[in-house]
Design a protein around this motif. Structure first.
Motif, PDB file in Angstrom:
ATOM      1  N   ARG A 157       0.852  -0.904   0.319  1.00  0.00           N
ATOM      2  CA  ARG A 157       0.146  -0.018   0.385  1.00  0.00           C
ATOM      3  C   ARG A 157       0.802   1.708   0.005  1.00  0.00           C
ATOM      4  N   TYR A 158       2.065   1.187   0.629  1.00  0.00           N
ATOM      5  CA  TYR A 158       2.878   2.244   1.244  1.00  0.00           C
ATOM      6  C   TYR A 158       3.982   2.623  -0.057  1.00  0.00           C
ATOM      7  N   THR A 159       4.710   1.598  -0.464  1.00  0.00           N
ATOM      8  CA  THR A 159       5.654   1.693  -1.612  1.00  0.00           C
ATOM      9  C   THR A 159       5.513   2.452  -2.301  1.00  0.00           C
ATOM     10  N   PRO A 160       4.357   2.805  -2.815  1.00  0.00           N
ATOM     11  CA  PRO A 160       4.523   3.370  -4.322  1.00  0.00           C
ATOM     12  C   PRO A 160       4.618   4.401  -4.311  1.00  0.00           C
ATOM     13  N   LEU A 161       4.851   5.507  -2.638  1.00  0.00           N
ATOM     14  CA  LEU A 161       4.732   6.722  -2.473  1.00  0.00           C
ATOM     15  C   LEU A 161       6.374   6.830  -2.460  1.00  0.00           C
ATOM     16  N   LEU A 162       7.143   5.931  -2.500  1.00  0.00           N
ATOM     17  CA  LEU A 162       8.530   5.958  -2.310  1.00  0.00           C
ATOM     18  C   LEU A 162       9.130   5.865  -3.072  1.00  0.00           C
ATOM     19  N   ARG A 163       8.590   5.549  -4.785  1.00  0.00           N
ATOM     20  CA  ARG A 163       9.312   4.855  -5.585  1.00  0.00           C
ATOM     21  C   ARG A 163      10.173   6.133  -6.418  1.00  0.00           C
ATOM     22  N   ARG A 164       9.305   7.947  -5.701  1.00  0.00           N
ATOM     23  CA  ARG A 164      10.405   8.834  -6.716  1.00  0.00           C
ATOM     24  C   ARG A 164      11.710   9.030  -5.792  1.00  0.00           C
ATOM     25  N   LEU A 165      11.801   8.688  -4.783  1.00  0.00           N
ATOM     26  CA  LEU A 165      13.217   8.934  -3.819  1.00  0.00           C
ATOM     27  C   LEU A 165      13.807   7.769  -4.111  1.00  0.00           C
ATOM     28  N   GLU A 166      12.896   6.441  -4.184  1.00  0.00           N
ATOM     29  CA  GLU A 166      14.499   5.458  -4.794  1.00  0.00           C
ATOM     30  C   GLU A 166      15.032   5.516  -6.337  1.00  0.00           C
ATOM     31  N   ARG A 167      14.312   5.530  -6.941  1.00  0.00           N
ATOM     32  CA  ARG A 167      14.116   6.154  -8.143  1.00  0.00           C
ATOM     33  C   ARG A 167      15.793   7.078  -8.247  1.00  0.00           C
ATOM     34  N   ARG A 168      16.199   7.459  -7.535  1.00  0.00           N
ATOM     35  CA  ARG A 168      16.711   9.278  -7.312  1.00  0.00           C
ATOM     36  C   ARG A 168      17.628   8.606  -6.155  1.00  0.00           C
ATOM     37  N   ARG A 169      17.811   7.873  -5.308  1.00  0.00           N
ATOM     38  CA  ARG A 169      18.906   6.708  -4.406  1.00  0.00           C
ATOM     39  C   ARG A 169      19.302   6.286  -5.912  1.00  0.00           C
ATOM     40  N   PHE A 170      19.150   5.250  -6.290  1.00  0.00           N
ATOM     41  CA  PHE A 170      19.243   4.628  -7.731  1.00  0.00           C
ATOM     42  C   PHE A 170      19.913   4.809  -9.060  1.00  0.00           C
ATOM     43  N   SER A 171      19.592   5.941  -8.952  1.00  0.00           N
ATOM     44  CA  SER A 171      20.469   7.067 -10.023  1.00  0.00           C
ATOM     45  C   SER A 171      21.494   8.049 -10.180  1.00  0.00           C
ATOM     46  N   SER A 172      21.702   7.516  -8.730  1.00  0.00           N
ATOM     47  CA  SER A 172      23.632   8.782  -8.081  1.00  0.00           C
ATOM     48  C   SER A 172      24.498   6.819  -7.711  1.00  0.00           C
ATOM     49  N   THR A 173      25.891   7.355  -7.865  1.00  0.00           N
ATOM     50  CA  THR A 173      26.377   6.508  -7.491  1.00  0.00           C
ATOM     51  C   THR A 173      26.334   6.489  -5.301  1.00  0.00           C
ATOM     52  N   ALA A 174      25.571   7.062  -4.901  1.00  0.00           N
ATOM     53  CA  ALA A 174      25.356   6.696  -3.765  1.00  0.00           C
ATOM     54  C   ALA A 174      25.001   4.924  -4.044  1.00  0.00           C
ATOM     55  N   ALA A 175      23.660   4.426  -4.857  1.00  0.00           N
ATOM     56  CA  ALA A 175      23.618   3.220  -4.983  1.00  0.00           C
ATOM     57  C   ALA A 175      24.775   1.874  -4.730  1.00  0.00           C
ATOM     58  N   ARG A 176      25.831   2.378  -4.756  1.00  0.00           N
ATOM     59  CA  ARG A 176      26.420   1.490  -4.623  1.00  0.00           C
ATOM     60  C   ARG A 176      26.064   1.045  -2.974  1.00  0.00           C
ATOM     61  N   ALA A 177      26.946   1.999  -2.436  1.00  0.00           N
ATOM     62  CA  ALA A 177      26.122   1.749  -0.501  1.00  0.00           C
ATOM     63  C   ALA A 177      25.461   0.036  -0.807  1.00  0.00           C
ATOM     64  N   SER A 178      23.939   1.017  -1.114  1.00  0.00           N
ATOM     65  CA  SER A 178      23.033  -0.335  -1.208  1.00  0.00           C
ATOM     66  C   SER A 178      22.978  -1.356  -1.578  1.00  0.00           C
ATOM     67  N   ALA A 179      24.117  -1.931  -2.515  1.00  0.00           N
ATOM     68  CA  ALA A 179      24.440  -3.189  -2.973  1.00  0.00           C
ATOM     69  C   ALA A 179      25.101  -3.375  -1.414  1.00  0.00           C
ATOM     70  N   ALA A 180      25.958  -3.343  -1.124  1.00  0.00           N
ATOM     71  CA  ALA A 180      27.105  -3.172  -0.234  1.00  0.00           C
ATOM     72  C   ALA A 180      26.101  -3.618   1.134  1.00  0.00           C
ATOM     73  N   ARG A 181      24.555  -3.305   1.316  1.00  0.00           N
ATOM     74  CA  ARG A 181      24.167  -3.246   2.511  1.00  0.00           C
ATOM     75  C   ARG A 181      23.231  -4.387   2.246  1.00  0.00           C
ATOM     76  N   HIS A 182      23.069  -4.791   1.159  1.00  0.00           N
ATOM     77  CA  HIS A 182      22.167  -6.146   0.587  1.00  0.00           C
ATOM     78  C   HIS A 182      23.523  -7.467   0.724  1.00  0.00           C
ATOM     79  N   ASP A 183      24.191  -7.298   0.487  1.00  0.00           N
ATOM     80  CA  ASP A 183      25.219  -8.393   0.587  1.00  0.00           C
ATOM     81  C   ASP A 183      25.797  -8.555   2.146  1.00  0.00           C
ATOM     82  N   ALA A 184      25.298  -7.230   3.473  1.00  0.00           N
ATOM     83  CA  ALA A 184      25.414  -8.099   4.737  1.00  0.00           C
ATOM     84  C   ALA A 184      24.419  -8.239   5.346  1.00  0.00           C
ATOM     85  N   LEU A 185      23.460  -8.087   4.744  1.00  0.00           N
ATOM     86  CA  LEU A 185      22.015  -8.591   4.925  1.00  0.00           C
ATOM     87  C   LEU A 185      21.592  -9.844   4.789  1.00  0.00           C
TER      88      LEU A 185
END
Length: 216
Positions: A157-185
């Motif tokens: 129900r609530y994830t669609p409101l976050l899509r624009r934030l996710e797109r900005r995050r994953f369009s930036s170099t900061a997204a590499r940190a997300s991949a590393a955190r995924h590995d740690a998870l």
């Protein structure tokens, strides 16, 4: 599984929803843009019925606003609504992981690893749409395993409101940190450490708080 199982078919309203959501998230349909169901149907090659159903769903998710017999347009970006939605989604994902870790199998972990590999490939290709899809696939595993239907519906129900934030995050170099955190998870899940996995999940979703809000 047999070869003669029914082949899944997507409903036209879901196709219309995905296309319109992507157009809103990407900015092709910016905040305030008027939406005409007949024009949208023509552009999508669909009839008006599934487009209207998709617009109704988007209105329920606060991405579209409408007044009967008056107007339908892309909703403005309301920072407080996005902040509130993120707080809820963040908590639900952490709860899902905490509950799911003791139940996870190697097959579940393999799905998460494959999703993160797809996420990295999407970043390499500068494809934020594919990155969002891969991120969804990774986080869908704990939600599925935890088996909490109310939690899953809240996230949906609530994830669609976050899509624009996710797109900005994953369009930036900061997204590499997300991949590393995924590995740690994934490592925490494999180690059977629900508290550590939940903490990492909270940090992953908390990264969206650091993203500059999408322009209205």
């Amino acid at each position: 599984m047999t070869a003669l199982e029914p082949v899944p078919r997507r409903l036209l309203r879901d196709e219309a929803y995905d296309a319109l959501l992507e157009a809103i998230v990407s900015g092709e349909l910016p905040p305030g843009q008027k939406l005409n169901d007949a024009e949208l149907a023509e552009r999508l090659g669909l009839s008006r019925a599934p487009v209207r159903q998709a617009l109704a769903r988007l209105a329920g998710e606060r991405l579209v606003v409408s007044k009967p017999q008056s107007f339908t347009r892309v909703a403005p970006v309301v920072a407080q609504e996005i902040h509130d939605a993120l707080a809820v989604v963040r908590a639900m994902h952490a709860l899902a992981v905490r509950t799911a870790v003791p139940r996870m199998t190697e097959a579940h972990l393999a799905r998460m690893r494959a999703a993160n590999a797809a996420f990295v490939r999407a970043l390499d290709a500068a494809d934020p749409t594919a990155a969002i899809a891969a991120d969804d696939a990774l986080h869908a595993v704990p939600i599925e395993v935890c088996g909490n239907a109310a939690l899953a519906e809240t996230v949906r129900r609530y994830t669609p409101l976050l899509r624009r934030l996710e797109r900005r995050r994953f369009s930036s170099t900061a997204a590499r940190a997300s991949a590393a955190r995924h590995d740690a998870l994934i490592d925490a899940c494999a180690a059977g450490a629900p508290d550590a996995a939940a903490e990492l999940t909270d940090e992953i979703w908390g990264e969206l708080d650091a993203v500059d809000g999408p322009e209205a």
